[in-house]
Design a protein around this motif. Structure first.
Motif, PDB file in Angstrom:
ATOM      1  N   GLU A  82       0.822  -1.220   0.000  1.00  0.00           N
ATOM      2  CA  GLU A  82       0.000   0.000   0.000  1.00  0.00           C
ATOM      3  C   GLU A  82       0.849   1.260   0.000  1.00  0.00           C
ATOM      4  OE1 GLU A  82      -3.491   2.093   2.674  1.00  0.00           O
ATOM      5  OE2 GLU A  82      -3.325  -0.084   2.655  1.00  0.00           O
ATOM      6  N   ASN A  83       1.884   1.314   0.858  1.00  0.00           N
ATOM      7  CA  ASN A  83       2.744   2.496   0.901  1.00  0.00           C
ATOM      8  C   ASN A  83       3.513   2.671  -0.390  1.00  0.00           C
ATOM      9  OD1 ASN A  83       2.020   3.384   3.435  1.00  0.00           O
ATOM     10  ND2 ASN A  83       3.592   2.184   4.486  1.00  0.00           N
ATOM     11  N   ARG A  86       1.227   4.043  -3.101  1.00  0.00           N
ATOM     12  CA  ARG A  86       0.930   5.464  -2.902  1.00  0.00           C
ATOM     13  C   ARG A  86       2.126   6.335  -3.280  1.00  0.00           C
ATOM     14  NH1 ARG A  86       1.029   9.711   1.069  1.00  0.00           N
ATOM     15  NH2 ARG A  86      -0.526  11.190   0.387  1.00  0.00           N
ATOM     16  N   ARG A  89       1.934   6.773  -6.899  1.00  0.00           N
ATOM     17  CA  ARG A  89       0.855   7.679  -7.324  1.00  0.00           C
ATOM     18  C   ARG A  89       1.244   9.146  -7.146  1.00  0.00           C
ATOM     19  NH1 ARG A  89      -2.384   3.986  -4.487  1.00  0.00           N
ATOM     20  NH2 ARG A  89      -2.698   5.423  -2.763  1.00  0.00           N
ATOM     21  N   LYS A  96      -1.277  12.241  -8.448  1.00  0.00           N
ATOM     22  CA  LYS A  96      -1.042  12.814  -7.123  1.00  0.00           C
ATOM     23  C   LYS A  96      -2.304  13.498  -6.606  1.00  0.00           C
ATOM     24  CE  LYS A  96       2.017  15.935  -4.573  1.00  0.00           C
ATOM     25  NZ  LYS A  96       3.269  16.735  -4.614  1.00  0.00           N
ATOM     26  N   ASP A  99      -5.063  10.919  -5.871  1.00  0.00           N
ATOM     27  CA  ASP A  99      -4.762  10.244  -4.610  1.00  0.00           C
ATOM     28  C   ASP A  99      -5.165  11.116  -3.422  1.00  0.00           C
ATOM     29  OD1 ASP A  99      -3.014   8.117  -3.009  1.00  0.00           O
ATOM     30  OD2 ASP A  99      -2.403  10.098  -2.320  1.00  0.00           O
ATOM     31  N   GLN A 105      -8.575   3.552  -1.159  1.00  0.00           N
ATOM     32  CA  GLN A 105      -7.620   3.110  -2.172  1.00  0.00           C
ATOM     33  C   GLN A 105      -8.225   2.113  -3.147  1.00  0.00           C
ATOM     34  OE1 GLN A 105      -3.593   2.179  -1.024  1.00  0.00           O
ATOM     35  NE2 GLN A 105      -3.368   0.693  -2.669  1.00  0.00           N
TER      36      GLN A 105
END
Length: 367
Positions: A82-83, A86, A89, A96, A99, A105
């Motif tokens: 997940e991190n 991101r 993104r 960006k 997000d 998500q």
């Protein structure tokens, strides 16, 4: 020629309007008008054979392709997926902002997948038909050809809704063209401010729209304020404060002679697995813009004051909320200014040098 937004509600139609205006501008069309009719808009302009081969559409297509390729390659990788996704993104120009504006998500990944699939088939002819929403049977429905209108592209959330005392389980669906143009409206016609703390995320979305009629070139001027990068803040504020904050950052909107437009702002909240859309606010900002311009004339540091002093802790956020309410609706000026001055003095005594401002300048600007 005319384009008509379909009637999906004030927020979604405003986003679609901004998306269409951006496509027209990409084709060099800046002469024409945008007219508000209830919750819908009519865009009138001179131009035919509009191209979809636009740089920003190609960039958006490429960004979504790169991101989806990463997802496909990483779906079986368990290490901090997940991190990592991101971080990817927020490295892209448009992803960006998407997000920052999204609180889920899984929904975001679905949105990006659909966007990538449908961008090439965008059909602007759809918006020439006044009744295209009914033709495509958009709304609360079940259809494989339509796309779920997730937050933040609407204020409608969840598949359960009640009609005539009966509970139905249908999501709100739209055609690919409404989906694409509302996403473009989010990117180019909406300011995004967000706050994160632990598993909580709060998103404030602010857009601007004519209340009657406005020139296309003036709507593009509004977009210059709204299309900026998303902003991260350190505390939770209310929706009115987010409007004040966004408008205080702009300079170009003060040049508008037509101030007959309003701010439409809404707030999305996710805490753990619970998410909600809070009641949206609509504020006629002609008067508010004039007040902000006068404040900045006497107190040029006003945006920095909000950023460096009021948005640092919850006490400052309360002051900002009160200031936003006063500037929007009026009230007891001296009571508000006493609280502002007391807060600044207390913060400075505690060593918060960022709050070292001459508040008499703010008071002069407000009067």
């Amino acid at each position: 020629m005319s384009f008509y937004t379909p009637g999906h509600g004030l927020i979604t139609d405003t986003l679609i309007m901004h998306g269409l205006i951006r496509i027209l501008a990409g084709n060099g069309v800046t002469l024409g008008t945008v007219r508000r009719e209830g919750f819908r808009y009519v865009i009138e302009f001179n131009g035919t054979n509009l191209s979809k081969e636009l740089d920003f559409l190609e960039t958006l297509k490429r960004e979504t392709e790169l991101y989806l390729n990463f997802l496909e390659k990483s779906q079986n990788v368990k290490s901090d997926y997940e991190n990592t996704s991101r971080k990817l993104r927020i490295a892209y120009k448009y992803l960006k902002k998407l997000d920052a504006a999204n609180i889920d998500q899984n929904n975001l990944n679905h949105l990006l997948k659909k966007l990538n699939e449908k961008l090439a088939s965008l059909d602007l002819e759809t918006f020439k038909r006044l009744d295209h929403k009914d033709e495509a049977q958009e709304g609360r429905a079940k259809s494989k050809s339509l796309i779920t209108l997730y937050l933040p592209l609407s204020f409608v959330y969840g598949k359960y809704y009640q009609k005539d005392r009966v509970l139905y389980d249908k999501f709100y669906l739209v055609c690919p063209n409404c989906f694409i143009t509302s996403t473009l409206g989010l990117l180019f016609g909406t300011a995004v401010v967000n706050f994160r703390e632990g598993d909580k995320k709060v998103v404030y979305l602010v857009t601007l729209a004519p209340t009657n009629e406005m020139r296309i070139v003036d709507v593009l001027l509004l977009q210059r304020l709204l299309e900026k990068k998303p902003i991260e803040i350190n505390v939770e504020i209310n929706v009115l404060a987010s409007i004040l904050y966004v408008l205080s950052l702009g300079e170009t909107v003060y040049a508008l002679k037509n101030t007959d437009f309003e701010a439409i702002a809404w707030k999305l909240v996710r805490s753990g697995n619970f998410q909600r859309a809070e009641k949206h606010e609509t504020v006629n900002v002609g008067d508010l813009l004039g007040k902000i311009a006068r404040i900045k004339l006497d107190f040029p540091e006003f945006p920095r004051f909000i950023n460096e002093c009021l948005l640092r802790d919850q006490d400052g956020a309360i002051i900002l909320n009160e200031l936003a309410f006063y500037l929007t609706f009026g009230g007891d000026k001296y009571s508000v200014m006493r609280r502002v001055a007391r807060f600044v003095t207390e913060m400075f005594k505690k060593g918060r040098t960022a709050c070292r401002y001459d508040i008499s300048q703010l008071e002069r600007g407000i009067s």
